[in-house]
Design a protein around this motif. Structure first.
Motif, PDB file in Angstrom:
ATOM      1  N   LEU A  25       0.849  -1.193   0.000  1.00 46.09           N
ATOM      2  CA  LEU A  25       0.000   0.000   0.000  1.00 46.09           C
ATOM      3  C   LEU A  25       0.880   1.236   0.000  1.00 46.09           C
ATOM      4  N   ILE A  26       0.277   2.360  -0.336  1.00 44.27           N
ATOM      5  CA  ILE A  26       0.997   3.630  -0.257  1.00 44.27           C
ATOM      6  C   ILE A  26       0.088   4.681   0.351  1.00 44.27           C
ATOM      7  N   TYR A  27       0.677   5.531   1.200  1.00 41.72           N
ATOM      8  CA  TYR A  27      -0.036   6.648   1.820  1.00 41.72           C
ATOM      9  C   TYR A  27       0.639   7.930   1.328  1.00 41.72           C
ATOM     10  N   ARG A  28      -0.157   8.817   0.750  1.00 37.39           N
ATOM     11  CA  ARG A  28       0.407  10.024   0.152  1.00 37.39           C
ATOM     12  C   ARG A  28       0.160  11.280   0.984  1.00 37.39           C
ATOM     13  N   SER A  29      -0.486  11.127   2.123  1.00 41.41           N
ATOM     14  CA  SER A  29      -0.691  12.265   3.023  1.00 41.41           C
ATOM     15  C   SER A  29      -0.789  11.749   4.452  1.00 41.41           C
ATOM     16  N   ALA A  30      -0.541  12.642   5.392  1.00 43.50           N
ATOM     17  CA  ALA A  30      -0.636  12.266   6.797  1.00 43.50           C
ATOM     18  C   ALA A  30      -2.065  11.873   7.155  1.00 43.50           C
ATOM     19  N   GLU A  31      -3.039  12.536   6.552  1.00 41.64           N
ATOM     20  CA  GLU A  31      -4.436  12.226   6.832  1.00 41.64           C
ATOM     21  C   GLU A  31      -4.782  10.817   6.350  1.00 41.64           C
ATOM     22  N   GLU A  32      -4.348  10.480   5.139  1.00 41.74           N
ATOM     23  CA  GLU A  32      -4.605   9.143   4.613  1.00 41.74           C
ATOM     24  C   GLU A  32      -3.928   8.082   5.485  1.00 41.74           C
ATOM     25  N   PHE A  33      -2.724   8.367   5.925  1.00 43.18           N
ATOM     26  CA  PHE A  33      -1.984   7.436   6.777  1.00 43.18           C
ATOM     27  C   PHE A  33      -2.723   7.200   8.091  1.00 43.18           C
ATOM     28  N   ARG A  34      -3.181   8.274   8.716  1.00 45.84           N
ATOM     29  CA  ARG A  34      -3.886   8.153   9.992  1.00 45.84           C
ATOM     30  C   ARG A  34      -5.204   7.395   9.824  1.00 45.84           C
TER      31      ARG A  34
ATOM     32  N   LYS B  81       7.950   2.390   5.056  1.00 45.22           N
ATOM     33  CA  LYS B  81       9.171   2.923   4.445  1.00 45.22           C
ATOM     34  C   LYS B  81       8.897   4.320   3.898  1.00 45.22           C
ATOM     35  N   ARG B  82       9.635   5.303   4.410  1.00 45.22           N
ATOM     36  CA  ARG B  82       9.520   6.644   3.826  1.00 45.22           C
ATOM     37  C   ARG B  82      10.057   6.621   2.405  1.00 45.22           C
ATOM     38  N   ASN B  83       9.512   7.479   1.554  1.00 44.87           N
ATOM     39  CA  ASN B  83       9.787   7.355   0.131  1.00 44.87           C
ATOM     40  C   ASN B  83      11.256   7.553  -0.216  1.00 44.87           C
ATOM     41  N   ARG B  84      11.913   8.537   0.381  1.00 47.01           N
ATOM     42  CA  ARG B  84      13.324   8.778   0.084  1.00 47.01           C
ATOM     43  C   ARG B  84      14.128   8.691   1.370  1.00 47.01           C
TER      44      ARG B  84
ATOM     45  N   GLU C 160       4.675  11.905  10.540  1.00 44.63           N
ATOM     46  CA  GLU C 160       4.102  12.971   9.724  1.00 44.63           C
ATOM     47  C   GLU C 160       5.155  13.717   8.915  1.00 44.63           C
ATOM     48  N   ALA C 161       6.375  13.816   9.455  1.00 50.22           N
ATOM     49  CA  ALA C 161       7.442  14.537   8.746  1.00 50.22           C
ATOM     50  C   ALA C 161       7.778  13.882   7.413  1.00 50.22           C
ATOM     51  N   TYR C 162       7.482  12.607   7.252  1.00 51.88           N
ATOM     52  CA  TYR C 162       7.814  11.897   6.015  1.00 51.88           C
ATOM     53  C   TYR C 162       6.978  12.373   4.833  1.00 51.88           C
ATOM     54  N   PHE C 163       5.892  13.103   5.109  1.00 52.44           N
ATOM     55  CA  PHE C 163       5.027  13.587   4.032  1.00 52.44           C
ATOM     56  C   PHE C 163       5.400  14.988   3.565  1.00 52.44           C
ATOM     57  N   GLU C 164       6.391  15.595   4.201  1.00 50.40           N
ATOM     58  CA  GLU C 164       6.815  16.929   3.781  1.00 50.40           C
ATOM     59  C   GLU C 164       7.412  16.890   2.388  1.00 50.40           C
ATOM     60  N   ASP C 165       7.263  17.981   1.665  1.00 49.50           N
ATOM     61  CA  ASP C 165       7.818  18.128   0.311  1.00 49.50           C
ATOM     62  C   ASP C 165       7.321  17.022  -0.624  1.00 49.50           C
TER      63      ASP C 165
ATOM     64  N   SER D  54       5.893  10.403   0.798  1.00 51.04           N
ATOM     65  CA  SER D  54       4.886   9.370   0.967  1.00 51.04           C
ATOM     66  C   SER D  54       5.470   8.250   1.819  1.00 51.04           C
ATOM     67  N   ILE D  55       4.600   7.306   2.212  1.00 49.83           N
ATOM     68  CA  ILE D  55       5.015   6.137   2.976  1.00 49.83           C
ATOM     69  C   ILE D  55       4.485   4.894   2.284  1.00 49.83           C
ATOM     70  N   VAL D  56       5.353   3.914   2.094  1.00 53.18           N
ATOM     71  CA  VAL D  56       4.966   2.628   1.537  1.00 53.18           C
ATOM     72  C   VAL D  56       4.805   1.625   2.679  1.00 53.18           C
ATOM     73  N   ASP D  57       3.809   0.757   2.563  1.00 50.73           N
ATOM     74  CA  ASP D  57       3.426  -0.169   3.627  1.00 50.73           C
ATOM     75  C   ASP D  57       3.424  -1.591   3.060  1.00 50.73           C
TER      76      ASP D  57
END
Length: 349
Positions: free
Chosen positions: A125-134, A150-153, A199-204, A207-210
């Protein structure tokens, strides 16, 4: 120097003193310099830092090709200055590898989501915002076993977490987390606090991969090294990242084993080689829109052992692809880099 001799700059990060002292023989890239010279190139060091970025830019405009070894995260520094610089150099007609745009396609964790349907993929899965992740992650965590976020970069295990519900709590408000960064130790934290930490992982635009945790992780990770679309070797390492240490552990429990290098011809890895060269790399290129000329000169794919198949054979799960700074490398890789670069520059001419 003959006009026909191609100049190649090798870029790595360092301070002013390192730049001033850098030669073809006093860095960890000396074997690459040797093989480039043996192939008829004129290589030169190009140590980079933001403090003298313009100086490096002018140097790179004067060469024919640029090979880059700079991590996306390094002691608080990013590639936010370097990547636009490299794009301008490429636009001026200089061959750049890996090109920043290619890194954004295959050298980020999002590639695990984009290629999840290939033979190396799993439930991702992938989360592209903090709101979606929560909104989505707590429910996902509650439906099965441990997950890996996993944070994207990133590199060096930064922003890669094993997360599982703390079964000592009846309401699921606490989780056990372990970061893949070296020497990390397990923590038990409130789920809400962990969500805030991420939440910091969504800056700039991050995204987060799950993905699901792979139970065979203690058997090690196989790093498959590629020059273009051909395998040039492997590294097998008993890693400790995301492996929960035993009770009463000492420092040795956190120390990974050595990475044992093997040539491309190594018999145990031939099934993986066949998959990488004949199936997965071409399929990845098609999915991501990358042609062979744009593939990184040197890159690697990290694999974990997946569940055994019906014949008790190994399967492989892609853990990540490394493009920005692939080192250490197998003994055959420097020659492979030189050969692949020669092929690319002939294609450009």
């Amino acid at each position: 120097m003959s006009k026909n001799v191609k100049k190649v700059a090798i870029v790595w990060r360092g301070d002013r003193e390192t730049r001033g002292a850098a030669t073809k023989t006093n860095s960890r890239y000396h074997r690459i310099f040797e093989e480039l010279e043996a192939a008829g190139f004129a290589p030169e060091p190009a140590v980079f830092d933001e403090a003298f970025a313009h100086e490096v830019f002018q140097q790179l405009l004067a060469v024919d090709a640029v090979l880059v070894w700079v991590n996306p995260l390094d002691d608080g520094k990013t590639r936010n200055v370097l990547d636009p610089l490299l794009r301008k150099v490429a636009e001026a007609g200089v061959f750049v590898s890996a090109h920043p745009d290619v890194i954004l396609k295959m050298g980020v964790k999002e590639v695990l989501y984009e290629t999840r349907h290939l033979g190396w993929g799993v439930d991702t899965l992938i989360y592209r915002s903090a709101e979606e992740f929560r909104d989505a992650f707590p429910a996902r965590l509650a439906t099965g076993g441990p997950r890996v976020l996993k944070r994207n970069r990133g590199n060096g295990g930064q922003g890669v977490w094993k997360v599982e519900i703390d079964d000592r709590q009846s309401d699921g408000t606490f989780v056990r987390v372990l970061e893949a960064k070296a020497w990390s130790i397990p923590e038990t934290v409130e789920l809400e606090a962990f969500l805030s930490r991420c939440e910091a992982y969504f800056e700039d635009g991050g995204s987060i991969v799950d993905q699901p945790f792979q139970e065979r992780l203690p058997e090690g990770m196989i790093r498959c090294y590629m020059c273009g679309d051909k395998v040039v070797g492997y590294g097998h390492q008993l890693i400790k990242a995301l492996v929960t240490p035993p009770p009463g552990y000492g420092p040795e429990a956190l120390q990974p084993g050595p990475r044992i290098m093997h040539p491309a011809s190594s018999a145990p890895f031939q099934p993986l080689r066949a998959k990488m060269e004949n199936e997965w790399t071409p399929q990845m290129m098609s999915v991501l829109g990358i042609d062979r000329q744009s593939l990184p000169i040197i890159w690697d794919a990290d694999f974990l052992f997946g569940p055994r198949d019906s014949f008790d054979g190994d399967t492989y799960v892609l853990c990540e692809i490394n493009v920005s700074c692939v080192f250490a490398i197998p003994d055959d890789a420097p020659a492979g880099i030189a050969q692949e670069l020669a092929l690319r520059l002939r294609s450009c001419s």
